[in-house]
Design a protein around this motif. Structure first.
Motif, PDB file in Angstrom:
ATOM      1  N   GLU A 248     -42.103 -35.709 -45.001  1.00 45.06           N
ATOM      2  CA  GLU A 248     -40.953 -35.699 -45.854  1.00 45.06           C
ATOM      3  C   GLU A 248     -41.146 -34.310 -47.048  1.00 45.06           C
ATOM      4  N   GLU A 249     -40.071 -33.998 -47.768  1.00 44.99           N
ATOM      5  CA  GLU A 249     -40.190 -32.873 -48.664  1.00 44.99           C
ATOM      6  C   GLU A 249     -41.241 -33.155 -49.653  1.00 44.99           C
ATOM      7  N   ILE A 250     -42.240 -32.447 -49.898  1.00 42.06           N
ATOM      8  CA  ILE A 250     -43.076 -32.622 -50.873  1.00 42.06           C
ATOM      9  C   ILE A 250     -42.712 -32.750 -52.514  1.00 42.06           C
ATOM     10  N   PHE A 251     -42.100 -31.679 -52.715  1.00 48.45           N
ATOM     11  CA  PHE A 251     -41.232 -31.563 -54.173  1.00 48.45           C
ATOM     12  C   PHE A 251     -42.388 -32.286 -55.217  1.00 48.45           C
ATOM     13  N   GLY A 252     -43.597 -31.193 -55.024  1.00 47.27           N
ATOM     14  CA  GLY A 252     -44.747 -31.681 -56.134  1.00 47.27           C
ATOM     15  C   GLY A 252     -45.581 -30.484 -55.818  1.00 47.27           C
ATOM     16  N   PRO A 253     -46.972 -30.692 -56.768  1.00 46.29           N
ATOM     17  CA  PRO A 253     -47.743 -29.205 -56.785  1.00 46.29           C
ATOM     18  C   PRO A 253     -48.839 -29.499 -55.609  1.00 46.29           C
ATOM     19  N   ILE A 254     -48.372 -29.822 -54.416  1.00 50.75           N
ATOM     20  CA  ILE A 254     -49.196 -30.137 -53.203  1.00 50.75           C
ATOM     21  C   ILE A 254     -48.777 -29.286 -52.450  1.00 50.75           C
ATOM     22  N   LEU A 255     -49.969 -28.411 -51.700  1.00 46.88           N
ATOM     23  CA  LEU A 255     -49.618 -27.371 -50.581  1.00 46.88           C
ATOM     24  C   LEU A 255     -50.643 -27.524 -49.536  1.00 46.88           C
ATOM     25  N   PRO A 256     -50.023 -28.146 -48.493  1.00 48.17           N
ATOM     26  CA  PRO A 256     -50.896 -28.132 -47.181  1.00 48.17           C
ATOM     27  C   PRO A 256     -50.907 -26.931 -46.334  1.00 48.17           C
ATOM     28  N   LEU A 257     -52.077 -26.548 -45.997  1.00 47.60           N
ATOM     29  CA  LEU A 257     -52.339 -25.205 -45.134  1.00 47.60           C
ATOM     30  C   LEU A 257     -52.471 -25.819 -43.613  1.00 47.60           C
ATOM     31  N   VAL A 258     -51.521 -25.494 -42.847  1.00 50.21           N
ATOM     32  CA  VAL A 258     -51.367 -25.800 -41.563  1.00 50.21           C
ATOM     33  C   VAL A 258     -52.017 -24.731 -40.361  1.00 50.21           C
TER      34      VAL A 258
END
Ligand code: NAD
Length: 417
Positions: A296-306
């Motif tokens: 889903e669209e995160i739309f918050g201060p969370i950043l996954p590094l893939v």
């Protein structure tokens, strides 16, 4: 004839392989079309005569830009002033009457817009209508001449279905997951500064924010300390007390984001406080594709590094998903940036920075595919809210030159056509 499925697959494969993109290819196809018309002119004239008993003629024309009429603008909560007023400028400039429906979630802005703005505009041509989902659905049952919607793809579908009942044209400014490719050939600190700035801006509640980073495992290890350093410099050792970090709009979104913190492994941040709707600037690693944070669209201060093994794998990863609103590529090599640009599709694109492309009035802003349809900003706003009326005006005189187009189509006339 080839079965339809085979035809569609063949054409889609050609498109995905990039066959139709080079300018030479397009020119060659148009030349081919020109040759076809030349070679088969007579045959086509005969066919038209057999099918429809007519022949065609070209005329000169001009375009008159006219207002659509009564326009509905529906806005979200994340930039509640900008996302109501910027479309409003276009709608008014083009000469429309406007119903403005701000988001019920950004309550204070909704109140100012409803109470104050009508005093500055002609009330016979402008109205603010308030309400949440059910009131907006009722509003959408009415007939409008244009609908401009900014919000989620889920509600975008509802708006499009409602518009279809009246065949009302629409613009859909939607969201989604914006990929951010980071090449091995980069300065990790520069990239981290820029990515952290635009991921954590407005606490990540920005439709064009990078949703996840794609990079090699080696680059990930170089990015992590650089991101930590950027976050500390921007928000201090205790980001919660920073005046520069926003809060999550409401408890529902806070709880949703808190749930996403359980995906993968927290590498940076991860703290939250429900009483303050605070989520720390967070970086996740080792997330699975099936986890909600990648669905889903995160739309918050969370950043996954893939992590990906190559540029090709990153491009495949992007192309296997819905077309995003924005796409970012960071590299010291302009060739790499241009490759990402050329082999993907997105509403907008920015090389080596975040959302700067949407700050320029000279560039159109809008999505493609799942991220929306239509565009606005600057002159594009005026065009969006204008009907381009195709017009032709002729002199009432010189009737003699027209006799060629009137039947009967004698061989002598057809030679002249
Ligand atoms: P949303 O779709 O929930 O709500 C947007 C508007 O639709 C609000 O005015 C709301 O009252 C109304 N609405 C909500 N449910 C409805 C329903 N069932 N029927 C009719 N109307 C309904 O979006 P949001 O949560 O306000 O905003 C976040 C979303 O908007 C994200 O997906 C984000 O990416 C997107 N967004 C896009 C842009 C852009 O310019 N493309 C800008 C900002 C936000």
């Amino acid at each position: 004839m080839e079965p339809l499925e085979d035809t569609l697959r063949r054409l889609r494969e050609a498109f995905c392989a990039g066959r139709t993109r080079p300018a030479e290819f397009r020119a060659a196809q148009l030349r081919g079309l020109g040759r076809f018309l030349q070679d088969h002119k007579q045959q086509l004239q005969q066919a038209l005569a057999q099918d429809l008993h007519k022949a065609t003629q070209l005329d000169s024309a001009f375009i008159r830009k006219e207002p659509f009429g009564l326009v509905l603008i529906v806005a979200p909560w994340n930039y509640p002033v900008n996302l109501t007023l910027v479309p409003l400028v276009g709608a008014l400039a083009a000469g429309n009457c406007v119903v403005l429906k701000p988001s019920e979630l950004s309550r204070s802005t909704e109140k100012v817009l409803a109470e104050e703005l009508p005093r500055y505009l002609d009330p016979s041509c402008f109205a603010v209508v308030l309400g949440g989902p059910s009131e907006t659905e009722q509003l959408l049952e009415h007939r409008f001449d244009y609908i401009f919607f900014t919000g989620s793809p889920r509600v975008g579908r509802i708006v499009m279905a409602a518009a279809a009942k009246h065949l009302t044209p629409i613009t859909l400014e939607l969201g989604g997951k914006n990929p951010c490719y980071v090449d091995d050939d980069c300065d990790p600190q520069t990239v981290a500064n820029r990515v952290a700035w635009f991921r954590y801006f407005n606490s990540g509640q920005t439709c064009v924010a990078p949703d996840y980073v794609l990079c090699s495992p080696e680059t990930r290890e170089r990015l992590l300390p650089a991101l930590q350093s950027a976050i500390t410099r921007f928000y201090g050792d205790d980001p919660k007390s920073s005046p520069n970090l926003g809060r999550i709009i409401n408890q529902k979104h806070f709880l949703r984001l808190q749930g996403l913190l359980r995906c993968g492994r927290v590498a940076i941040g991860g703290q939250s406080d429900e009483s303050d709707r605070y989520i720390a600037p967070t970086v996740l690693v080792d997330v699975q594709d099936t986890e909600p944070v990648m669905q889903e669209e995160i739309f918050g201060p969370i950043l996954p590094l893939v992590t990906v093994r190559s540029l090709d794998e990153a491009i495949d990863f992007i192309n296997q998903r819905e077309k995003p609103l924005a796409l970012y590529a960071f590299s010291n090599s302009s060739q790499v940036v241009r490759q990402v640009l050329a082999r993907t599709s997105s509403g907008g694109f920015c090389g080596n920075d975040g959302f700067m492309h949407m700050t320029l009035a000279s560039l159109p802003f809008g999505g493609v595919g799942h991220s929306g349809m239509g565009r606005y900003h600057g002159k594009f706003s005026f065009d969006t809210f204008s009907h381009q009326r195709a017009c032709l005006l002729r002199s009432p005189g010189l009737e003699k030159v027209n006799h060629i187009r009137y039947p009967p189509y004698t061989p002598g006339k057809l030679r002249l056509l």
